[in-house]
Scaffold this motif. Structure first.
Motif, PDB file in Angstrom:
ATOM      1  N   UNK A  82      65.254 110.300  53.389  1.00 43.96           N
ATOM      2  CA  UNK A  82      63.879 109.830  53.189  1.00 43.96           C
ATOM      3  C   UNK A  82      63.733 109.112  51.850  1.00 43.96           C
ATOM      4  N   UNK A  83      64.354 109.631  50.801  1.00 48.90           N
ATOM      5  CA  UNK A  83      64.297 108.986  49.483  1.00 48.90           C
ATOM      6  C   UNK A  83      64.986 107.633  49.501  1.00 48.90           C
ATOM      7  N   UNK A  84      66.108 107.551  50.198  1.00 49.46           N
ATOM      8  CA  UNK A  84      66.830 106.286  50.311  1.00 49.46           C
ATOM      9  C   UNK A  84      65.989 105.253  51.054  1.00 49.46           C
ATOM     10  N   UNK A  85      65.355 105.662  52.135  1.00 52.78           N
ATOM     11  CA  UNK A  85      64.506 104.738  52.885  1.00 52.78           C
ATOM     12  C   UNK A  85      63.315 104.267  52.057  1.00 52.78           C
ATOM     13  N   UNK A  86      62.755 105.162  51.249  1.00 53.06           N
ATOM     14  CA  UNK A  86      61.646 104.765  50.367  1.00 53.06           C
ATOM     15  C   UNK A  86      62.116 103.734  49.344  1.00 53.06           C
ATOM     16  N   UNK A  87      63.301 103.916  48.802  1.00 52.20           N
ATOM     17  CA  UNK A  87      63.847 102.950  47.847  1.00 52.20           C
ATOM     18  C   UNK A  87      64.104 101.601  48.527  1.00 52.20           C
ATOM     19  N   UNK A  88      64.584 101.633  49.768  1.00 52.64           N
ATOM     20  CA  UNK A  88      64.822 100.384  50.511  1.00 52.64           C
ATOM     21  C   UNK A  88      63.502  99.673  50.802  1.00 52.64           C
ATOM     22  N   UNK A  89      62.458 100.448  51.129  1.00 58.22           N
ATOM     23  CA  UNK A  89      61.140  99.845  51.377  1.00 58.22           C
ATOM     24  C   UNK A  89      60.613  99.165  50.115  1.00 58.22           C
ATOM     25  N   UNK A  90      60.851  99.772  48.952  1.00 53.08           N
ATOM     26  CA  UNK A  90      60.417  99.168  47.688  1.00 53.08           C
ATOM     27  C   UNK A  90      61.109  97.822  47.487  1.00 53.08           C
ATOM     28  N   UNK A  91      62.402  97.783  47.694  1.00 54.35           N
ATOM     29  CA  UNK A  91      63.130  96.518  47.553  1.00 54.35           C
ATOM     30  C   UNK A  91      62.594  95.481  48.530  1.00 54.35           C
ATOM     31  N   UNK A  92      62.315  95.924  49.745  1.00 58.54           N
ATOM     32  CA  UNK A  92      61.807  95.017  50.766  1.00 58.54           C
ATOM     33  C   UNK A  92      60.441  94.453  50.365  1.00 58.54           C
ATOM     34  N   UNK A  93      59.558  95.307  49.876  1.00 59.32           N
ATOM     35  CA  UNK A  93      58.231  94.850  49.442  1.00 59.32           C
ATOM     36  C   UNK A  93      58.321  93.833  48.312  1.00 59.32           C
ATOM     37  N   UNK A  94      59.330  93.980  47.480  1.00 57.73           N
ATOM     38  CA  UNK A  94      59.493  93.082  46.337  1.00 57.73           C
ATOM     39  C   UNK A  94      60.304  91.836  46.683  1.00 57.73           C
ATOM     40  N   UNK A  95      60.695  91.702  47.935  1.00 52.99           N
ATOM     41  CA  UNK A  95      61.457  90.524  48.350  1.00 52.99           C
ATOM     42  C   UNK A  95      62.903  90.567  47.915  1.00 52.99           C
ATOM     43  N   UNK A  96      63.399  91.757  47.577  1.00 55.19           N
ATOM     44  CA  UNK A  96      64.794  91.931  47.174  1.00 55.19           C
ATOM     45  C   UNK A  96      65.586  92.422  48.387  1.00 55.19           C
ATOM     46  N   UNK A  97      66.888  92.439  48.277  1.00 56.46           N
ATOM     47  CA  UNK A  97      67.708  92.923  49.377  1.00 56.46           C
ATOM     48  C   UNK A  97      67.693  91.991  50.568  1.00 56.46           C
ATOM     49  N   UNK A  98      67.525  90.712  50.315  1.00 59.43           N
ATOM     50  CA  UNK A  98      67.484  89.736  51.390  1.00 59.43           C
ATOM     51  C   UNK A  98      66.079  89.473  51.880  1.00 59.43           C
ATOM     52  N   UNK A  99      65.120  90.285  51.457  1.00 58.05           N
ATOM     53  CA  UNK A  99      63.736  90.114  51.890  1.00 58.05           C
ATOM     54  C   UNK A  99      63.612  90.206  53.400  1.00 58.05           C
ATOM     55  N   UNK A 100      62.413  90.257  53.891  1.00 60.23           N
ATOM     56  CA  UNK A 100      62.128  90.284  55.331  1.00 60.23           C
ATOM     57  C   UNK A 100      62.974  91.313  56.075  1.00 60.23           C
ATOM     58  N   UNK A 101      63.274  92.431  55.453  1.00 61.95           N
ATOM     59  CA  UNK A 101      63.845  93.660  55.996  1.00 61.95           C
ATOM     60  C   UNK A 101      65.349  93.737  56.262  1.00 61.95           C
ATOM     61  N   UNK A 102      66.209  92.781  55.926  1.00 57.69           N
ATOM     62  CA  UNK A 102      67.633  93.017  56.230  1.00 57.69           C
ATOM     63  C   UNK A 102      68.205  94.288  55.598  1.00 57.69           C
ATOM     64  N   UNK A 103      67.965  94.522  54.309  1.00 54.54           N
ATOM     65  CA  UNK A 103      68.496  95.725  53.682  1.00 54.54           C
ATOM     66  C   UNK A 103      67.778  96.966  54.210  1.00 54.54           C
ATOM     67  N   UNK A 104      66.490  96.856  54.457  1.00 55.61           N
ATOM     68  CA  UNK A 104      65.756  97.977  55.036  1.00 55.61           C
ATOM     69  C   UNK A 104      66.317  98.322  56.407  1.00 55.61           C
ATOM     70  N   UNK A 105      66.562  97.324  57.221  1.00 55.04           N
ATOM     71  CA  UNK A 105      67.167  97.568  58.538  1.00 55.04           C
ATOM     72  C   UNK A 105      68.547  98.205  58.397  1.00 55.04           C
ATOM     73  N   UNK A 106      69.369  97.651  57.487  1.00 55.65           N
ATOM     74  CA  UNK A 106      70.706  98.211  57.294  1.00 55.65           C
ATOM     75  C   UNK A 106      70.632  99.653  56.810  1.00 55.65           C
TER      76      UNK A 106
END
Length: 138
Positions: A82-106
């Protein structure tokens, strides 16, 4: 058992799906502060490591007959996921990690047991300079 990570796989998948659905699929503006972006990336990679360690502890407890550590290790792995997913959501909201959810999906797929997705998450950390925080899962 046929599941790679023990009998808790269905619960983890359900939790991942719920977390992703609750987070929505919107992205925020890119981080305008590079130093803050690095903090969030480092945080994500540290959470990835914590999740891997907790998941591996669960796997080893399950393989060793549990010896009483199974339920505790499983709860720790669920919390780390759950903590990891929250951190991924933060990156996604900030347009990091490829933006538009690629890192969140991964990340969601990695937590659900997809080794390819986990490898891509590890690569993200290596690409951002935080690869030494994470290790290959075993």
């Amino acid at each position: 058992m046929s599941m790679r990570y023990g009998g808790r796989g269905a619960r983890v998948v359900a939790a991942v799906v719920a977390a992703v659905l609750m987070s929505g699929w919107t992205t925020g503006c890119s981080s305008e502060e590079p130093a803050q972006a690095k903090v969030w990336e480092r945080f994500y990679c540290a959470k990835l490591t914590a999740w891997q360690n907790a998941r591996n502890a669960t796997t080893h407890a399950d393989a060793g007959g549990g010896q009483g550590a199974g339920p505790l290790a499983s709860e720790e792995a669920d919390s780390a996921a759950r903590s990891l997913l929250a951190a991924a959501r933060r990156l996604d909201r900030e347009g990091l990690g490829g933006g538009a959810t690629p890192l969140l999906d991964d990340t969601a797929n990695a937590v659900a047991g997809d080794p390819g997705a986990e490898g891509r998450a590890l690569s993200y950390c290596a690409d951002t300079g935080f690869g030494p925080l994470v290790g290959r899962s075993g």
